[in-house]
Design a protein around this motif. Sequence first.
Motif, mmCIF file in Angstrom:
data_model
loop_
_atom_site.group_PDB
_atom_site.id
_atom_site.type_symbol
_atom_site.label_atom_id
_atom_site.label_comp_id
_atom_site.label_asym_id
_atom_site.label_seq_id
_atom_site.Cartn_x
_atom_site.Cartn_y
_atom_site.Cartn_z
ATOM 1 N N LEU A 161 44.992 40.450 45.743
ATOM 2 C CA LEU A 161 45.817 40.476 44.532
ATOM 3 C C LEU A 161 47.110 41.218 44.819
ATOM 4 C CD1 LEU A 161 43.025 41.494 41.995
ATOM 5 C CD2 LEU A 161 44.019 39.200 42.285
ATOM 6 N N GLU B 173 48.568 37.990 40.060
ATOM 7 C CA GLU B 173 48.801 37.248 41.288
ATOM 8 C C GLU B 173 50.111 36.490 41.166
ATOM 9 O OE1 GLU B 173 46.018 35.083 44.522
ATOM 10 O OE2 GLU B 173 45.533 34.749 42.421
ATOM 11 N N TYR C 20 43.102 28.845 44.421
ATOM 12 C CA TYR C 20 43.549 29.724 43.336
ATOM 13 C C TYR C 20 42.587 29.638 42.158
ATOM 14 C CZ TYR C 20 48.301 31.121 44.850
ATOM 15 O OH TYR C 20 49.368 31.700 45.473
ATOM 16 N N HIS D 19 48.711 35.012 36.160
ATOM 17 C CA HIS D 19 49.520 34.360 37.186
ATOM 18 C C HIS D 19 50.973 34.381 36.751
ATOM 19 C CE1 HIS D 19 46.816 32.405 40.197
ATOM 20 N NE2 HIS D 19 45.921 32.723 39.277
#
Length: 346
Positions: A263, A275, A292, A308
């Motif tokens: 991470l 991330e 992912y 994300h």
Amino acid sequence: MTYNPPLTPRPPHEVAGAGRPRVMTTAQLRSHGVSAAEANGQCRSGGPWQQLLPGVVLLHPGPPTSEERLHAVLMYAARERATAVPAQPGAEGPHVAAYPEAMITGLAALTLHGFSCTPPLPSLDVIDVLVPRLRRLRSTGCARIVRTPVLPAPEQVTGLPVAPVARALADAVAGLSDAVVVRRLMTEAVRGAHCDPASVVRELTEARLLNRPHVLDAVDSLLAEGRVIAEDRLYRMVRAFGLPDPVWNVDLRLPGGPYLGGLDAYWPEQAVALELDTRAPRQDDDALWSEYARKREHLERLGITVVHITPRKLRDCPEQQATVIRTALMASADRDPAAHVVVLPR
């Protein structure tokens, strides 16, 4: 039926008078009462005009300026449809700078976008102009025709239609074999915040340029460069918007169990992971996205919230991204406790 009578014929020297455009198509000259024969006579050796490109006339005897060459190339590429006289240096009045289905691309476009490592416009022997694939045009003189199935939306730079940076970069790279020059162009595109790495790789992929070793090497450097810049923006966003400090660049494991993944940032108390999504649209994109997704699903089953963020969003709307992270951190109080995980530095 409507009928538009021609303008009263005007002597050629008046057409090229002060305050008027210094580059015109033969069709525009006819609309001003200058016949094809008169225009040809003015363009004879030693005459006051010169034919710069087929159907495009420079209305003075000296060498064209860079701006005149740019306008001439666009006029040549759009001449079948353009009817209005575009605004040009030295021109007065309400002219329309319209060049349908044509835009500057390649090195000239990058120079117009403000790149420092591209040649100055006067040193370019040819100017690339992007047109639809089915246009019946050929490269000639200072105009080099670049075809595309779908024209991108042009950007207006100094009043001219110019291809977006990523597309212009791909068109420039297509004609370059020098690996150092290619890498320099890509590096400036990212460092100068002209565009994000993913858009560059997308255009290179569509242009089928990633099978060239020197281009692929430059792309690898570009992606690494883009990640470094994105990480720096992430650090600055956390500080600028008062988010609690996370632990940076860590790996997660279950105690005595399997590796859970790496991470970019992790808030252990709130069990929030972040991330950077620096994927680029290359051939392995589907496999990478599956990786992912698997990691995210595994972490969320353990009670860890995964955020994300793309480099583009970090660049364009950092405050919004900070709000997303803050919301995830605040929501942790309403969730069941997450599973215990081991946090290790990467």
